[in-house]
Design an enzyme around this catalytic site. Structure first.
Site, PDB file in Angstrom:
ATOM      1  N   LYS A   1      22.215 117.017  73.826  1.00  0.00           N
ATOM      2  CA  LYS A   1      22.944 117.533  72.671  1.00  0.00           C
ATOM      3  C   LYS A   1      22.499 116.666  71.494  1.00  0.00           C
ATOM      4  CE  LYS A   1      27.632 118.921  71.827  1.00  0.00           C
ATOM      5  NZ  LYS A   1      27.337 120.193  71.168  1.00  0.00           N
TER       6      LYS A   1
HETATM    7  N1  PMP Z   1      25.569 125.604  73.614  1.00  0.00           N
HETATM    8  C1  PMP Z   1      25.475 124.870  72.499  1.00  0.00           C
HETATM    9  C2  PMP Z   1      24.245 124.966  71.662  1.00  0.00           C
HETATM   10  C3  PMP Z   1      26.526 124.027  72.121  1.00  0.00           C
HETATM   11  O1  PMP Z   1      26.443 123.289  71.006  1.00  0.00           O
HETATM   12  C4  PMP Z   1      27.691 123.975  72.911  1.00  0.00           C
HETATM   13  C5  PMP Z   1      28.840 123.097  72.511  1.00  0.00           C
HETATM   14  N2  PMP Z   1      28.722 121.794  73.037  1.00  0.00           N
HETATM   15  C6  PMP Z   1      27.741 124.760  74.065  1.00  0.00           C
HETATM   16  C7  PMP Z   1      26.658 125.561  74.389  1.00  0.00           C
HETATM   17  C8  PMP Z   1      28.932 124.728  74.970  1.00  0.00           C
HETATM   18  O2  PMP Z   1      28.992 123.507  75.668  1.00  0.00           O
HETATM   19  P1  PMP Z   1      30.359 122.868  76.133  1.00  0.00           P
HETATM   20  O3  PMP Z   1      31.069 123.903  76.908  1.00  0.00           O
HETATM   21  O4  PMP Z   1      29.963 121.707  76.955  1.00  0.00           O
HETATM   22  O5  PMP Z   1      31.092 122.491  74.911  1.00  0.00           O
END
Ligand code: PMP
Length: 307
Positions: A161
């Site tokens: 991320k």
């Molecule tokens: N895809 C992207 C590009 C994101 O930024 C997020 C948010 N973190 C998600 C998917 C969903 O991930 P999560 O469920 O871990 O928040």
């Protein structure tokens, strides 16, 4: 839209500092080149009057993995960062809210090699309601397939991320909003459906649930939770490629994410999705998700870190 976020204290480099003193120098490396990593975490008020952070170890683990992928060494242990998340909630008097850990490269040298510039860490907590709106959670939102392509799998290290990757998400999100939609859906470099700007995507057709493989999308923690909840309910979930037109003929489409939770999609590119409202499987998974985060389903208590 959106008032300025304001709280009491921010955890910065190992200590709590007053909110307005959590500042950085303009030569902060991450500010120039985008190499930094972050997390988004939610804490919920549970039905018994306590508060619990949802899947905290998984989020902290992903933060460290994101750093590792990017050759950044976080100068704190996972335990310290975990405690910082909890302390940020407490110090700001938040029974529920959103927590943003951020590891970034501080000032020192400039140029693409950050060399020995310090890796700095901030953890900020604030109150955050429904990311895609209360109404969207019930009625469903409207999406467009973005004119921007998700980075190629060998350009975006999808398991990370990474701050800079979000320029692509911002371009897609703003385009969607300017065009009157609520959210953008991005296709990957081969033309297959990847994910939304900050959410994973699921389709439902003939009772079967499908989501793109995690290869070139973020391995969302909400995604993993929803897959597990759905399978535990006896639903069929597969991780398989999804084409753009599969979105149009789906009975249901929904998005998952820490901020967006489980959000139904009612329309994509002017095509009504299914009945044009939140579908029954989406509703069942949404309800189940909110039961879990509120501590109403003991089976998933292991996902809750009580504050
Ligand atoms: N895809 C992207 C590009 C994101 O930024 C997020 C948010 N973190 C998600 C998917 C969903 O991930 P999560 O469920 O871990 O928040």
């Amino acid at each position: 839209m959106g008032a300025r976020i304001q709280g009491e204290r921010i955890w910065l480099d190992g200590r709590m500092v007053p909110w307005d003193e959590a500042r950085v120098h303009v030569l902060t490396h991450t500010l120039h080149y985008g190499l930094g990593v972050f997390e988004g975490i939610r804490c919920y008020r549970t039905d018994d009057g306590r508060s619990a952070v949802f899947r905290l170890p998984e989020h902290v683990r992903r933060l460290f993995e994101s750093a590792h992928i990017n050759l950044m060494s976080i100068p704190f242990s996972r335990e310290v960062v975990t405690q910082a998340v909890i302390d940020s909630l407490r110090e700001n008097g938040l029974a529920e809210g959103y927590i943003r850990p951020l590891a970034f490269i501080g000032d020192g040298v400039m140029g693409l090699n950050p060399a020995d510039n310090p890796v700095r860490v901030a953890v900020v907590a604030w109150a955050w309601g429904k990311y895609l709106g209360e109404e969207g959670m019930e009625r469903g939102i409207r999406c467009r397939v973005s004119s921007f392509t998700r980075h190629h799998v060998n350009a975006k290290m999808a398991k990370g991320k990474t701050c800079g990757d979000y320029v692509n998400s911002i371009l897609a999100k703003r385009e969607a909003l300017l065009d009157g939609y609520d959210e953008a859906i991005l296709l990957d470099a081969t033309g297959l459906v990847a994910e939304a700007s900050g959410e994973n995507l699921f389709v439902v057709r003939e009772g079967e649930i499908k989501t793109p493989p995690a290869a070139n999308v973020l391995e969302g923690i909400t995604r993993a939770s929803v897959i597990e909840i759905a399978r535990d309910k006896g639903m069929t979930v597969s991780e398989a490629p999804i084409t753009r037109d599969e979105l149009y003929v789906a009975d249901e489409v929904f998005l998952t994410g820490t901020a967006a939770e489980v959000t139904p999609v009612r329309e994509i590119d002017h095509r009504q999705v299914g009945a044009g409202r939140r579908g029954p499987i989406t509703k069942a998974l949404q309800d189940a998700f909110f039961d879990v985060v509120a501590g109403r389903n003991r089976k998933y208590d292991r996902w809750l870190s009580y504050v």
